[in-house]
Design a protein around this motif. Structure first.
Motif: not given
Length: 421
Positions: A267, A378, A368, A371, A374-375, A271
């Motif tokens: 990451m 993932k 955030y 982000q 996205m984290a 993230e």
């Protein structure tokens, strides 16, 4: 009296069977539901070939879990139905006169025999399933050492705590439930504060996060959030698995954030900060404290009924014993109380999912949200997570909302980028 004993026996068997059937039903529902089309916001997580692999991984794990639990269920039912626990109590009573040590040896034998029976399944899960899908990094040596260390912890901490609890009961059966409750709560508080310092080092290395961009970003965020944070550690999770994680632990000066090295590898700094922001959100909303306080009446109720059950002969007789004993009565109680525990656990899961929404909202309001999404994507892709669990399965077993639900919640609450000033 005999009628009561028979009724208790059939109730125990009924609870075990219903629990097993209900779990199988939900697992089958979950497998079927996983074939549903992914919502649009989740379709960028897996390319088609990886999504097919995720589906295979999910079904393999679920079916293997059903096989493992079926074996455990059959052994358990046979032990209860054939009076195996009463037989074991009778055999041990011929050699052990001390009531405390009789109970400790009784529970110790059950624990170790049960665990030995499951070792082949655990081995297969680690070195066949997890290996096949590219997750396993553990060696047979690490597997064996982890087992031995776990046994050591069980004997020292578990055995010591059990000895203390039984000793309290022998001293004062009348007030046992209240004193035992205090001991367990004190132990829980101690472990929540010192777990990372006492237990984790037995299995993993924890090193302070070194100076650099990531630490600077984390400290910058912590200052912005008004969160004093000195203890940031990296744990070598990659020695066992490629899966990534992070967690927050402890209270007050003992609070620390632990990042898996696999998380840092996969990451960006922003993230990772978003993930930590979520954990800090739990702290800001006092979720850990609330959970601890809510656990007090739950544990009081449990020990109150437990103290009552310990003094009755019929509970031991339902398992094939002759008279009340700490270990047989405790075993009967653990099954009879499980429906109450199941209902309470549902309530705690509902509350936990609400807390997760609040922590996500905290991150989104600090700017955030993107982000964090996205984290989370993932993390889901990295662990081949099931993105379409059945709503009933989620309701009964999930302590976190689904990824889809979390993304919708974050999108509702996150602020525009300029609000990050």
């Amino acid at each position: 009296m005999q009628n009561i004993v028979q009724i208790l026996f059939y109730v125990i068997i009924g609870i075990l069977v219903l629990d097993f059937v209900f779990e199988r039903y939900l697992s089958v529902l979950n497998i079927r539901y996983s074939k549903n089309t992914l919502p649009a916001v989740l379709q960028d997580i897996y390319p088609p070939e990886k999504y097919a692999r995720q589906q295979e991984y999910f079904r393999t794990n679920t079916r293997f879990g059903m096989l493992t639990s079926t074996v455990s269920f059959v052994v358990t039912i046979l032990m209860y139905s054939l009076g195996g626990f009463g037989w074991l109590d009778h055999i041990l009573s011929n050699y052990i006169d001390n009531e405390i040590w009789l109970s400790i040896v009784f529970f110790g034998l059950i624990f170790f025999v049960s665990d030995f029976l499951l070792i082949p399944f655990q081995w297969y899960d680690t070195f066949v399933i997890e290996q096949k899908f590219g997750f396993n990094k553990a060696t047979p040596k690490i597997f064996v050492l982890d087992k031995l260390k776990s046994y050591l912890i069980t004997v020292v901490l578990g055995g010591g705590l059990l000895y203390l609890i039984i000793w309290i009961y022998t001293l004062t059966p009348q007030y046992f439930w209240l004193i035992a409750f205090g001991v367990i709560m004190a132990f829980s508080l101690f472990m929540s504060m010192f777990y990372s310092e006492i237990i984790v080092p037995l299995f993993n290395k924890q090193t302070p996060l070194h100076e650099g961009e990531l630490r600077d970003e984390i400290e910058k965020f912590a200052n912005k959030a008004g969160f004093k944070l000195n203890n940031i550690y990296v744990i070598d999770g990659s020695k066992r698995s490629t899966k990534a994680n992070a967690y927050f632990t402890g209270f007050g000066a003992k609070k620390r954030i632990v990042l898996y090295d696999t998380l840092i590898e996969k990451m960006s700094a922003e993230e990772i900060v978003a993930v930590l922001s979520h954990e800090i959100g739990h702290y800001k909303h006092k979720h850990t404290l609330i959970n601890f306080l809510l656990n007090i009446p739950y544990m009081l109720l449990l020990f109150f009924f437990f103290g009552y059950v310990l003094q009755s002969d019929v509970f031991a007789q339902a398992l094939g014993g002759t008279a009340a004993s700490f270990h047989l009565n405790a075993l009967a109680f653990s099954i009879l109380y499980s429906p109450v525990s199941f209902v309470l656990d549902i309530g705690m899961n509902v509350l936990s999912r609400k807390f997760e929404y609040q922590a996500d909202g905290y991150t989104a309001k600090l700017g955030y949200g993107k982000q964090l999404i996205m984290a989370l994507k993932k993390l889901s892709a990295d662990s081949l997570s099931n993105l379409t669990p059945h709503p009933l399965y989620v309701f009964f077993y999930y302590s976190h909302p689904t990824l889809y639900q979390r993304i919708l919640n974050i999108d509702k609450t996150k602020l525009e980028p300029e609000s990050k000033e």
